[in-house]
Design a protein around this motif. Sequence first.
Motif, PDB file in Angstrom:
ATOM      1  N   ARG A 129       0.829  -1.197   0.000  1.00 38.52           N
ATOM      2  CA  ARG A 129       0.000   0.000   0.000  1.00 38.52           C
ATOM      3  C   ARG A 129       0.866   1.252   0.000  1.00 38.52           C
ATOM      4  N   ARG A 130       1.891   1.213   0.847  1.00 37.43           N
ATOM      5  CA  ARG A 130       2.780   2.369   0.909  1.00 37.43           C
ATOM      6  C   ARG A 130       3.521   2.566  -0.400  1.00 37.43           C
ATOM      7  N   ARG A 131       3.904   1.450  -1.004  1.00 36.44           N
ATOM      8  CA  ARG A 131       4.650   1.548  -2.256  1.00 36.44           C
ATOM      9  C   ARG A 131       3.775   2.132  -3.365  1.00 36.44           C
ATOM     10  N   ARG A 132       2.515   1.671  -3.388  1.00 38.86           N
ATOM     11  CA  ARG A 132       1.595   2.207  -4.405  1.00 38.86           C
ATOM     12  C   ARG A 132       1.349   3.696  -4.194  1.00 38.86           C
ATOM     13  N   ALA A 133       1.178   4.062  -2.924  1.00 39.47           N
ATOM     14  CA  ALA A 133       0.920   5.472  -2.607  1.00 39.47           C
ATOM     15  C   ALA A 133       2.105   6.332  -3.057  1.00 39.47           C
ATOM     16  N   LEU A 134       3.304   5.810  -2.798  1.00 44.42           N
ATOM     17  CA  LEU A 134       4.514   6.538  -3.171  1.00 44.42           C
ATOM     18  C   LEU A 134       4.601   6.709  -4.683  1.00 44.42           C
ATOM     19  N   GLN A 135       4.253   5.632  -5.378  1.00 41.59           N
ATOM     20  CA  GLN A 135       4.323   5.675  -6.839  1.00 41.59           C
ATOM     21  C   GLN A 135       3.324   6.690  -7.400  1.00 41.59           C
ATOM     22  N   LEU A 136       2.120   6.652  -6.834  1.00 44.01           N
ATOM     23  CA  LEU A 136       1.093   7.605  -7.268  1.00 44.01           C
ATOM     24  C   LEU A 136       1.549   9.032  -7.012  1.00 44.01           C
ATOM     25  N   ASP A 137       2.112   9.243  -5.811  1.00 43.33           N
ATOM     26  CA  ASP A 137       2.626  10.571  -5.470  1.00 43.33           C
ATOM     27  C   ASP A 137       3.632  11.031  -6.509  1.00 43.33           C
ATOM     28  N   ARG A 138       4.530  10.121  -6.894  1.00 45.61           N
ATOM     29  CA  ARG A 138       5.589  10.508  -7.847  1.00 45.61           C
ATOM     30  C   ARG A 138       4.989  10.844  -9.203  1.00 45.61           C
ATOM     31  N   GLU A 139       3.969  10.062  -9.597  1.00 41.66           N
ATOM     32  CA  GLU A 139       3.320  10.356 -10.880  1.00 41.66           C
ATOM     33  C   GLU A 139       2.657  11.727 -10.841  1.00 41.66           C
ATOM     34  N   MET A 140       1.966  11.960  -9.709  1.00 40.18           N
ATOM     35  CA  MET A 140       1.314  13.264  -9.534  1.00 40.18           C
ATOM     36  C   MET A 140       2.335  14.381  -9.634  1.00 40.18           C
ATOM     37  N   GLN A 145       4.055  19.655 -12.116  1.00 33.78           N
ATOM     38  CA  GLN A 145       5.266  20.432 -11.955  1.00 33.78           C
ATOM     39  C   GLN A 145       5.455  21.222 -13.229  1.00 33.78           C
ATOM     40  N   PHE A 146       5.706  22.485 -13.060  1.00 27.44           N
ATOM     41  CA  PHE A 146       5.884  23.319 -14.226  1.00 27.44           C
ATOM     42  C   PHE A 146       7.217  24.033 -14.060  1.00 27.44           C
ATOM     43  N   GLU A 147       8.169  23.702 -14.872  1.00 22.45           N
ATOM     44  CA  GLU A 147       9.492  24.344 -14.801  1.00 22.45           C
ATOM     45  C   GLU A 147      10.052  24.302 -13.377  1.00 22.45           C
ATOM     46  N   GLY A 148       9.910  23.166 -12.726  1.00 17.94           N
ATOM     47  CA  GLY A 148      10.459  23.046 -11.374  1.00 17.94           C
ATOM     48  C   GLY A 148       9.611  23.699 -10.299  1.00 17.94           C
ATOM     49  N   ILE A 149       8.456  24.227 -10.711  1.00 17.47           N
ATOM     50  CA  ILE A 149       7.552  24.824  -9.720  1.00 17.47           C
ATOM     51  C   ILE A 149       6.440  23.813  -9.476  1.00 17.47           C
ATOM     52  N   VAL A 150       6.276  23.450  -8.211  1.00 11.70           N
ATOM     53  CA  VAL A 150       5.309  22.419  -7.886  1.00 11.70           C
ATOM     54  C   VAL A 150       3.987  23.040  -7.469  1.00 11.70           C
ATOM     55  N   GLY A 151       2.898  22.498  -7.970  1.00 10.40           N
ATOM     56  CA  GLY A 151       1.593  22.989  -7.543  1.00 10.40           C
ATOM     57  C   GLY A 151       0.480  22.358  -8.348  1.00 10.40           C
ATOM     58  N   ARG A 152      -0.622  22.121  -7.688  1.00 10.78           N
ATOM     59  CA  ARG A 152      -1.790  21.600  -8.388  1.00 10.78           C
ATOM     60  C   ARG A 152      -3.046  22.361  -8.010  1.00 10.78           C
TER      61      ARG A 152
END
Length: 462
Positions: A129-140, A145-152
């Motif tokens: 579960r933790r691994r999947r969550a981490l993977q999803l986070d990384r995909e997100m 990310q826009f030019e190194g600026i993070v935000g959604r």
Amino acid sequence: MAEAEKTRIALLAIDDDPKSLELVQDALAREDLTIVTATDPHSGLELALRERPEIVLVDLVMPEMNGITVLERILEAAPATEVILTTGHYSAESAVEAIRKGASDYLTKPLSISRLRERIGALIEDFERRRRALQLDREMLRTYQFEGIVGRSPLMLDVFSRIRRAAPHFKTALVTGATGCGKELVSRALHRLSPSTQARFVVCNSSAIVETLFESELFGHVKGAFTGAVQDKIGLFEYAAGGTLFLDEIGDLPLTVQTKLLRVLETREFQRVGSPAPRRADVRIVAATNRNLREMIESKQFREDLFYRLATVEIKLPRLADRKEDLPLLERFFLDRLSNEYGKRIRGVTPRVQILFARYHWPGNVRELENVLSNACMMCEGDTIDVQDLPEHLAKPTYQAAADDGEELLPMAEVHRRHARRVLEAVHGNKAEAARILGLHRATLYRLIGEMDPEEAKAKGA
Ligand SMILES: Nc1ncnc2c1ncn2[C@@H]1O[C@H](COP(=O)(O)OP(=O)(O)OP(=O)(O)O)[C@@H](O)[C@H]1O
Ligand SMILES: [Mg+2]
């Protein structure tokens, strides 16, 4: 191997009784588990430290080294390991000691196959579960990310779209927002996406320049222009030619320099101090400030015409407190970077930390978050940042920050005082009426609002 790519979970079983190890292997034979075994604690420990298995089963009583020592040594090096002790010599004391020292479970022998499967199955599920969550986070993170600026957050998506639209065309741009919310990051992005991306991005920090040297700093000077001008010197406008000049802290620009800058922006020409020869100002300007320029215009500290000239493109950065939905992404972003920097494997923060973060008001914005996480990474001994890794003002939040509605929590006396003042205001200062509404004696009301009751004063004086 990178954590996210590793799909099989490793389990190491250490027991001086080979039969016991066989039983473990049979009971747990499943595709997603790699099982390694050791019959002596020394080589077991060595294996554990080298291979870093996620789960370790270790026998409590072994010749040479007992299970508790193995447990301690493993947790010292890899605190996130799930260590389960097994024993044929159950005692309440040793069970308590094992758990206190960080064992995640304590099983008695002969091992119950079903209990073992159930326990290990639950751990594996948890890891997955933790691994999947981490993977999803990384995909997100890649997506948002826009030019190194993070935000959604909608506010940041709007910022991204403004940068994208402005970058190809702007001559001047103004980036505003509170401290640490990414003004420099955005300014650099504007430059990178502009047609002059190959040329220089030159930073001029207005708050670091003494007033008398501003002009020379920006426009350069010729030899002998003033005392100390021993040779010709080019200014930042020339140095940044063809590229972008970043005027940071533009709110700190002295009025005299504001006037000169405005002229340059209008004519696109400047002169070195002490020289009449006009030179072309061939630069894009990005100005940034965390001060409220509109208020500064009101108080005549900032030129209105310069403001409008700069603000043809204005990008306003929201405070972190106004876009808390960006917190998890930013956490992931910084933790990945910091894990690399510190050579640690920090997977994330605990739910309790998440709650504290969500409640905190982040006066230092993203920079503060970065600093808090950086300190926490240093402090963190496991793979997950918990409350004890945070600085005190976050770990023990003030009551104000902890109150759900964000309202300040006050001592009773202060509540009384404020309420009394409110009522008093509502009745236009009529103290007799206020006392009646509050159900207080007039003298008490006076004390509450910190004033001397005139009647009482008279009585005392008499
Ligand atoms: N949206 C974001 N995504 C990733 N990193 C960010 C973001 N916003 C800010 N940062 C990081 O936070 C730190 C502060 O950002 P920056 O220096 O751009 O802030 P600033 O607004 O210029 O602050 P100040 O007003 O104090 O000069 C930097 O390390 C920057 O990389
Ligand atoms: Mg800055």
